[in-house]
Design a protein around this motif. Structure first.
Motif, PDB file in Angstrom:
ATOM      1  N   SER A   1       8.836 -10.884  -6.240  1.00 52.22           N
ATOM      2  CA  SER A   1       8.036  -9.942  -5.453  1.00 52.22           C
ATOM      3  C   SER A   1       7.861 -10.395  -4.010  1.00 52.22           C
ATOM      4  N   SER A   2       8.362 -11.584  -3.681  1.00 49.43           N
ATOM      5  CA  SER A   2       8.332 -12.050  -2.286  1.00 49.43           C
ATOM      6  C   SER A   2       9.542 -11.564  -1.495  1.00 49.43           C
ATOM      7  N   ILE A   3      10.505 -11.001  -2.193  1.00 43.33           N
ATOM      8  CA  ILE A   3      11.678 -10.433  -1.504  1.00 43.33           C
ATOM      9  C   ILE A   3      11.224  -9.142  -0.834  1.00 43.33           C
ATOM     10  N   LYS A   4      11.060  -9.188   0.469  1.00 45.02           N
ATOM     11  CA  LYS A   4      10.404  -8.091   1.187  1.00 45.02           C
ATOM     12  C   LYS A   4      11.406  -7.263   1.974  1.00 45.02           C
ATOM     13  N   LEU A   5      11.525  -5.994   1.590  1.00 45.02           N
ATOM     14  CA  LEU A   5      12.367  -5.054   2.321  1.00 45.02           C
ATOM     15  C   LEU A   5      11.451  -3.976   2.894  1.00 45.02           C
ATOM     16  N   PRO A   6      11.332  -3.870   4.227  1.00 42.13           N
ATOM     17  CA  PRO A   6      10.429  -2.871   4.821  1.00 42.13           C
ATOM     18  C   PRO A   6      10.732  -1.475   4.301  1.00 42.13           C
ATOM     19  N   SER A   7       9.668  -0.736   3.997  1.00 39.82           N
ATOM     20  CA  SER A   7       9.844   0.623   3.494  1.00 39.82           C
ATOM     21  C   SER A   7       9.010   1.584   4.323  1.00 39.82           C
ATOM     22  N   VAL A   8       8.191   2.416   3.685  1.00 37.90           N
ATOM     23  CA  VAL A   8       7.519   3.495   4.398  1.00 37.90           C
ATOM     24  C   VAL A   8       6.024   3.232   4.569  1.00 37.90           C
ATOM     25  N   THR A   9       5.470   3.681   5.663  1.00 36.63           N
ATOM     26  CA  THR A   9       4.033   3.725   5.932  1.00 36.63           C
ATOM     27  C   THR A   9       3.316   2.430   5.559  1.00 36.63           C
ATOM     28  N   GLY A  10       3.775   1.322   6.123  1.00 34.36           N
ATOM     29  CA  GLY A  10       3.077   0.060   5.921  1.00 34.36           C
ATOM     30  C   GLY A  10       3.260  -0.567   4.573  1.00 34.36           C
ATOM     31  N   SER A  11       4.270  -0.161   3.819  1.00 34.80           N
ATOM     32  CA  SER A  11       4.532  -0.749   2.512  1.00 34.80           C
ATOM     33  C   SER A  11       5.896  -1.424   2.539  1.00 34.80           C
ATOM     34  N   SER A  12       6.281  -1.990   1.398  1.00 34.50           N
ATOM     35  CA  SER A  12       7.572  -2.672   1.322  1.00 34.50           C
ATOM     36  C   SER A  12       8.183  -2.457  -0.055  1.00 34.50           C
ATOM     37  N   SER A  13       9.501  -2.604  -0.132  1.00 31.32           N
ATOM     38  CA  SER A  13      10.213  -2.507  -1.404  1.00 31.32           C
ATOM     39  C   SER A  13      10.652  -3.900  -1.834  1.00 31.32           C
ATOM     40  N   HIS A  14      10.582  -4.157  -3.123  1.00 25.78           N
ATOM     41  CA  HIS A  14      10.987  -5.462  -3.656  1.00 25.78           C
ATOM     42  C   HIS A  14      10.962  -5.398  -5.178  1.00 25.78           C
ATOM     43  N   PRO A  15      11.640  -6.318  -5.841  1.00 30.98           N
ATOM     44  CA  PRO A  15      11.458  -6.440  -7.296  1.00 30.98           C
ATOM     45  C   PRO A  15      10.030  -6.903  -7.573  1.00 30.98           C
ATOM     46  N   THR A  16       9.592  -6.813  -8.813  1.00 31.47           N
ATOM     47  CA  THR A  16       8.230  -7.242  -9.136  1.00 31.47           C
ATOM     48  C   THR A  16       8.190  -8.464 -10.048  1.00 31.47           C
ATOM     49  N   GLY A  17       9.080  -8.535 -11.019  1.00 29.34           N
ATOM     50  CA  GLY A  17       9.120  -9.680 -11.917  1.00 29.34           C
ATOM     51  C   GLY A  17       8.043  -9.696 -12.981  1.00 29.34           C
ATOM     52  N   THR A  18       7.185  -8.681 -13.035  1.00 29.50           N
ATOM     53  CA  THR A  18       6.068  -8.712 -13.980  1.00 29.50           C
ATOM     54  C   THR A  18       6.474  -8.390 -15.412  1.00 29.50           C
ATOM     55  N   GLY A  19       7.617  -7.756 -15.588  1.00 25.87           N
ATOM     56  CA  GLY A  19       8.049  -7.391 -16.929  1.00 25.87           C
ATOM     57  C   GLY A  19       8.290  -8.592 -17.822  1.00 25.87           C
TER      58      GLY A  19
END
Length: 228
Positions: free
Chosen positions: A56-74
């Motif tokens: 979840s530290s893999i940060k890809l800028p996305s929309v309106t102040g958020s970011s896209s990334h894997p989560t790893g919580t599964g």
């Protein structure tokens, strides 16, 4: 799907904190219980947390102040069940907000609700359903990882839509727009995360089979992972 500091209105930040708090408190109790009852699994617990932190530290800028990334919580949801990940995921989000400026403290409740609560529960539901209908364990893990990721970004889209409704189509229209934009990056990331989950379990079977067995994971299933 981390929403950055200052993006959400204060009233919504407070509401998401209130919604997340019971799950996080219950998760903390489950972590304490797990450590007391099975202290030999502390390293496995740390591994689940580290896996979530790294992905979840893999940060890809996305929309309106958020970011896209894997989560790893599964992965943690499969091993320790979703309540544990509510706490572990929140701890991860706190460290990321303070050390990496990834997410925020005011938006911690919203980010915890999407990534640490909804994601693990949805992913775990797909894992259990796949196993119940006799699907292969590698597919159960794959679907858990994929849908833990995708459900997180779906909730984030709703959270952003509540904060930024479309002038003409309202919250529903805004949610549809956020979902469509996120999908461009999130769908391939979720699929990638699914394959990483299979590799992780393949590794854990080799180094932590007794611990997995003590948690009620069938070693026959684990061996199946090892041959994927």
């Amino acid at each position: 799907m981390h929403i950055a500091e200052g993006i959400l209105p204060p009233i919504q930040c407070a509401a998401w904190y209130a919604a997340s708090a019971p799950f996080v408190v219950h998760g903390a109790r489950q972590v304490i219980k797990e450590v007391k009852e099975r202290p030999e699994n502390r390293l496995l617990l740390a591994t689940a947390g580290a896996f979530t932190f790294l992905l979840s530290s893999i940060k890809l800028p996305s929309v309106t102040g958020s970011s896209s990334h894997p989560t790893g919580t599964g992965a943690g949801a499969v091993i320790f069940k979703p309540p544990v990940m509510a706490f572990m995921g929140t701890v991860v989000l706190i460290f990321q907000a303070l050390l990496l400026a990834h997410g925020g403290i005011t938006t911690l409740g919203a980010n915890a609700f999407s990534m640490a609560i909804v994601g693990p529960w949805v992913g775990y539901a797909f894992y259990k359903l796949t196993m119940k209908v006799g699907g292969p364990s590698w597919l159960a893990v794959f679907l858990c990882m994929v849908f833990a990721d995708l459900s997180t970004y779906c909730v984030t889209s709703i959270q952003l839509a509540l904060a930024f409704p479309d002038p003409s189509s309202g919250m529903a229209g805004a949610a549809a727009k956020f979902l469509s934009i996120f999908a461009v990056s999130q769908v391939p990331l979720a699929i990638m995360e699914g394959f990483l989950g299979i590799l992780l379990f393949r590794f854990l079977v080799k180094v932590a089979a007794p611990q997995l067995d003590s948690l009620g994971l069938d070693l026959g299933i684990a061996k199946e992972h090892a041959h994927v």
